[in-house]
Design a protein around this motif. Structure first.
Motif, PDB file in Angstrom:
ATOM      1  N   TYR A  70       0.848  -1.181   0.000  1.00 38.31           N
ATOM      2  CA  TYR A  70       0.000   0.000   0.000  1.00 38.31           C
ATOM      3  C   TYR A  70       0.884   1.230   0.000  1.00 38.31           C
ATOM      4  O   TYR A  70       1.672   1.446   0.914  1.00 38.31           O
ATOM      5  CB  TYR A  70      -0.937   0.034   1.208  1.00 38.31           C
ATOM      6  N   THR A  72       0.837   5.461  -0.462  1.00 37.74           N
ATOM      7  CA  THR A  72      -0.071   6.604  -0.399  1.00 37.74           C
ATOM      8  C   THR A  72      -0.170   7.240  -1.773  1.00 37.74           C
ATOM      9  O   THR A  72       0.230   6.646  -2.747  1.00 37.74           O
ATOM     10  CB  THR A  72       0.429   7.607   0.658  1.00 37.74           C
ATOM     11  N   ARG A  91      -4.961  -1.982  -7.179  1.00 35.18           N
ATOM     12  CA  ARG A  91      -6.033  -1.579  -6.254  1.00 35.18           C
ATOM     13  C   ARG A  91      -5.505  -1.358  -4.833  1.00 35.18           C
ATOM     14  O   ARG A  91      -6.164  -0.734  -4.032  1.00 35.18           O
ATOM     15  CB  ARG A  91      -7.111  -2.651  -6.205  1.00 35.18           C
ATOM     16  N   GLY A  94      -2.815   3.889  -2.815  1.00 36.50           N
ATOM     17  CA  GLY A  94      -3.574   5.129  -2.740  1.00 36.50           C
ATOM     18  C   GLY A  94      -3.829   5.710  -4.120  1.00 36.50           C
ATOM     19  O   GLY A  94      -4.812   6.425  -4.336  1.00 36.50           O
ATOM     20  N   ALA A  96      -4.947   4.289  -6.563  1.00 35.75           N
ATOM     21  CA  ALA A  96      -6.198   3.742  -7.104  1.00 35.75           C
ATOM     22  C   ALA A  96      -7.348   4.735  -6.952  1.00 35.75           C
ATOM     23  O   ALA A  96      -8.315   4.674  -7.715  1.00 35.75           O
ATOM     24  CB  ALA A  96      -6.538   2.424  -6.410  1.00 35.75           C
ATOM     25  N   GLU A  97      -7.236   5.649  -6.001  1.00 38.90           N
ATOM     26  CA  GLU A  97      -8.286   6.656  -5.815  1.00 38.90           C
ATOM     27  C   GLU A  97      -8.377   7.614  -7.000  1.00 38.90           C
ATOM     28  O   GLU A  97      -9.417   8.219  -7.229  1.00 38.90           O
ATOM     29  CB  GLU A  97      -8.052   7.422  -4.519  1.00 38.90           C
ATOM     30  N   TRP A  98      -7.300   7.771  -7.753  1.00 39.06           N
ATOM     31  CA  TRP A  98      -7.298   8.657  -8.919  1.00 39.06           C
ATOM     32  C   TRP A  98      -7.936   7.984 -10.130  1.00 39.06           C
ATOM     33  O   TRP A  98      -8.388   8.660 -11.051  1.00 39.06           O
ATOM     34  CB  TRP A  98      -5.860   9.027  -9.304  1.00 39.06           C
ATOM     35  N   ARG A 100     -10.493   5.941 -12.340  1.00 35.04           N
ATOM     36  CA  ARG A 100     -11.868   5.487 -12.539  1.00 35.04           C
ATOM     37  C   ARG A 100     -11.777   4.332 -13.531  1.00 35.04           C
ATOM     38  O   ARG A 100     -11.518   4.540 -14.717  1.00 35.04           O
ATOM     39  CB  ARG A 100     -12.736   6.634 -13.049  1.00 35.04           C
ATOM     40  N   ASP A 101     -11.965   3.144 -12.994  1.00 32.11           N
ATOM     41  CA  ASP A 101     -11.727   1.904 -13.732  1.00 32.11           C
ATOM     42  C   ASP A 101     -12.451   1.889 -15.078  1.00 32.11           C
ATOM     43  O   ASP A 101     -13.667   2.007 -15.153  1.00 32.11           O
ATOM     44  CB  ASP A 101     -12.174   0.720 -12.872  1.00 32.11           C
ATOM     45  N   THR A 139      -9.551  14.354 -15.577  1.00 37.28           N
ATOM     46  CA  THR A 139      -9.591  14.036 -14.150  1.00 37.28           C
ATOM     47  C   THR A 139      -8.783  15.049 -13.351  1.00 37.28           C
ATOM     48  O   THR A 139      -9.241  15.562 -12.331  1.00 37.28           O
ATOM     49  CB  THR A 139      -9.031  12.621 -13.892  1.00 37.28           C
ATOM     50  N   HIS A 150      -5.980  18.957  -0.347  1.00 31.93           N
ATOM     51  CA  HIS A 150      -5.638  17.895   0.607  1.00 31.93           C
ATOM     52  C   HIS A 150      -6.081  18.281   2.020  1.00 31.93           C
ATOM     53  O   HIS A 150      -6.714  17.490   2.715  1.00 31.93           O
ATOM     54  CB  HIS A 150      -4.139  17.620   0.551  1.00 31.93           C
TER      55      HIS A 150
END
Length: 166
Positions: A70, A72, A91, A94, A96-98, A100-101, A139, A150
């Motif tokens: 993991y 960040t 996945r 961090g 992965a938060e950006w 959109r699959d 994005t 942030h």
């Protein structure tokens, strides 16, 4: 970045070889020999000056962030998207938060080589790359990373937690 086992660089080299797509690593580290063994066609560029990174990204088809641990933010993913570069990210990061699959990139499970191969093959379609490249750029344009954004996000979490306990 650092080419170390936990970053998933050898997984990426192997997956690119199986997918039949070129792969270029920027950085160095103890996995260089393992990368060459896993995929003799992989290009190892070593470290490059930070000001050259945007140009490198513009030459690429996608950025792959295969970390096995993991991590960040994954700032390099935001930098890639700002250049219109789709991101394939584990996945378990961090970053992965950006993503959109299927929209501005794609997500895969860390260590799932077959899944990564499938995604890399998906990106051989020029129409797909054109569509998700634009979405990647959008994005960042819609929600650019900044210190203020942030801090506001953290304050929002605190507010939510504090009001939930009342």
């Amino acid at each position: 970045g650092r080419l170390v086992p936990e970053k998933g660089c050898v997984d990426l080299a192997r997956a690119a070889g199986r997918a039949g797509v070129p792969v270029r690593f920027i950085g160095s580290g103890p996995c260089e020999a393992a990368i060459r063994k896993a995929n003799p066609q992989a290009e190892l560029a070593g470290w490059i000056p930070s000001e050259a990174l945007p140009m490198e990204m513009r030459k690429a088809r996608a950025l792959v962030f295969p970390s096995r641990w993991y991590e960040t933010g994954g700032l390099v993913c935001a930098e890639a998207m700002s250049q219109g570069l789709p991101v394939l990210a584990s996945r378990h990061t961090g970053a992965a938060e950006w993503v959109r699959d299927g929209i501005n990139g794609a997500l895969f499970d860390s260590g799932d080589e077959a899944g990564l191969v499938k995604l890399m093959q998906w990106l051989t379609d020029d129409a797909v790359v054109k569509r998700i490249s634009q979405a990647a750029h959008d994005t960042i344009r819609e929600s650019p990373p900044s210190v203020d954004a942030h801090v506001n996000a953290i304050l929002g979490v605190y507010e939510k937690v504090l009001t939930a306990s009342e």
